[in-house]
Scaffold this active site. Structure first.
Site, PDB file in Angstrom:
ATOM      1  CG  MET A   1      -0.203  -0.004   2.553  1.00 58.54           C
ATOM      2  SD  MET A   1      -1.338  -0.104   3.940  1.00 58.54           S
ATOM      3  CE  MET A   1      -1.955  -1.772   3.722  1.00 58.54           C
ATOM      4  CB  CYS A   2       0.187   4.759  -0.896  1.00 63.16           C
ATOM      5  SG  CYS A   2      -0.600   4.478  -2.483  1.00 63.16           S
ATOM      6  CD  GLU A   3       5.257   2.183   3.651  1.00 65.07           C
ATOM      7  OE1 GLU A   3       5.948   2.863   4.444  1.00 65.07           O
ATOM      8  OE2 GLU A   3       5.343   0.944   3.566  1.00 65.07           O
TER       9      GLU A   3
ATOM     10  CG  ASN B   1      -1.744   5.236   3.248  1.00 64.28           C
ATOM     11  OD1 ASN B   1      -1.774   4.966   4.440  1.00 64.28           O
ATOM     12  ND2 ASN B   1      -1.865   4.330   2.313  1.00 64.28           N
TER      13      ASN B   1
END
Length: 257
Positions: A1-3, A106
């Site tokens: 997942m995005c960070e 996010n």
């Protein structure tokens, strides 16, 4: 997942150690990377729709000594809805009232299209993140907020929680003076913060067999905070509370909402 990654310091710093560790997170988030910083009142945004570690430009930023700022906002992206493209890569930037904003998110938002205000500020790309950013700026414009202070901090938290009602929402953004860091009210993913000040000690990057003595990297008068989705080092990181907004300025937390 995005960070997410954010830095707020009391003097101009290099992002090299934090960004070095953050670039490694691109392996699991290969669809884009970006970083925003403030050489002066304007923000410089550099981003690409590819894996950070594969990018020569990303490596250059880590090594180039002239990239310095009190504030940094960075992001590595895993595509969830919109395809990899420059227009869909964080951070996003806009100007309002002569103030240069940078924003990264996010999470995932749904069913927001009819409710978000995209009247003046409109998305260029296809992400829910940019739509949320444009909505927030339009609300700031509507409320006639020329600059953030004690009277507008609580309003900002309420507005971020309103956006959060549409899904999963962690965000870091800046107006060049403040670093605003918000953690999802339902505890989606995570968000941590670390206070850096003298005396400095050895530390170890979490994603790489790499030790460094911070005393060799930081002058004793430098003080500030690093915000990240997950701890980047073996130092004593602390976790945000769900629904919490931390507001930082000149390397200090000036408000907890």
């Amino acid at each position: 997942m995005c960070e997410l990654l954010g830095l707020s310091f009391n003097t101009h710093v290099r992002p090299n150690l934090s960004f070095k560790g953050f670039r490694l997170r691109g392996k699991a988030n290969p669809d884009g990377w970006g970083i925003s910083f403030y050489p002066d009142k304007s923000t410089q945004i550099i981003k690409e729709p590819l894996e950070a570690e594969e990018s020569l430009l990303s490596e250059f930023i880590e090594l180039y000594p002239k990239i310095k700022s009190k504030i940094f906002v960075a992001h590595v992206r895993l595509n969830s809805a919109a395809p990899p493209a420059h227009m869909n890569t964080h951070p996003f930037g806009r100007e309002l009232n002569g103030i240069s904003f940078a924003f990264a998110h996010n999470g995932n938002l749904t069913n927001y299209q009819k409710d978000f205000d995209i009247s003046t500020f409109k998305p260029i790309g296809e992400t829910d993140s940019e739509a949320a950013f444009c909505h927030l700026l339009n609300r700031i414009k509507e409320k006639k907020i020329k600059f953030f202070d004690n009277s507008s901090y609580r309003w900002l938290l309420d507005e971020l929680r309103h956006i959060n009602n549409y899904g999963k929402f962690n965000c870091i953004f800046s107006d060049g003076k403040h670093l605003f860091c918000y953690y999802d009210m339902n505890g989606f993913n995570s968000l941590f913060y670390l206070h850096r000040e003298a005396p400095y000690h050895h530390t170890h990057l979490s994603d790489e067999h790499f030790d460094i003595h911070l005393k060799e990297q930081k002058s004793t008068e430098k003080e500030g905070y690093i915000i990240a989705t997950r701890p980047l080092t073996d130092e004593k990181w602390q976790k945000f509370e769900p629904g919490e907004l931390k507001i930082l300025k000149n390397g200090k937390i000036i408000r907890n909402e």
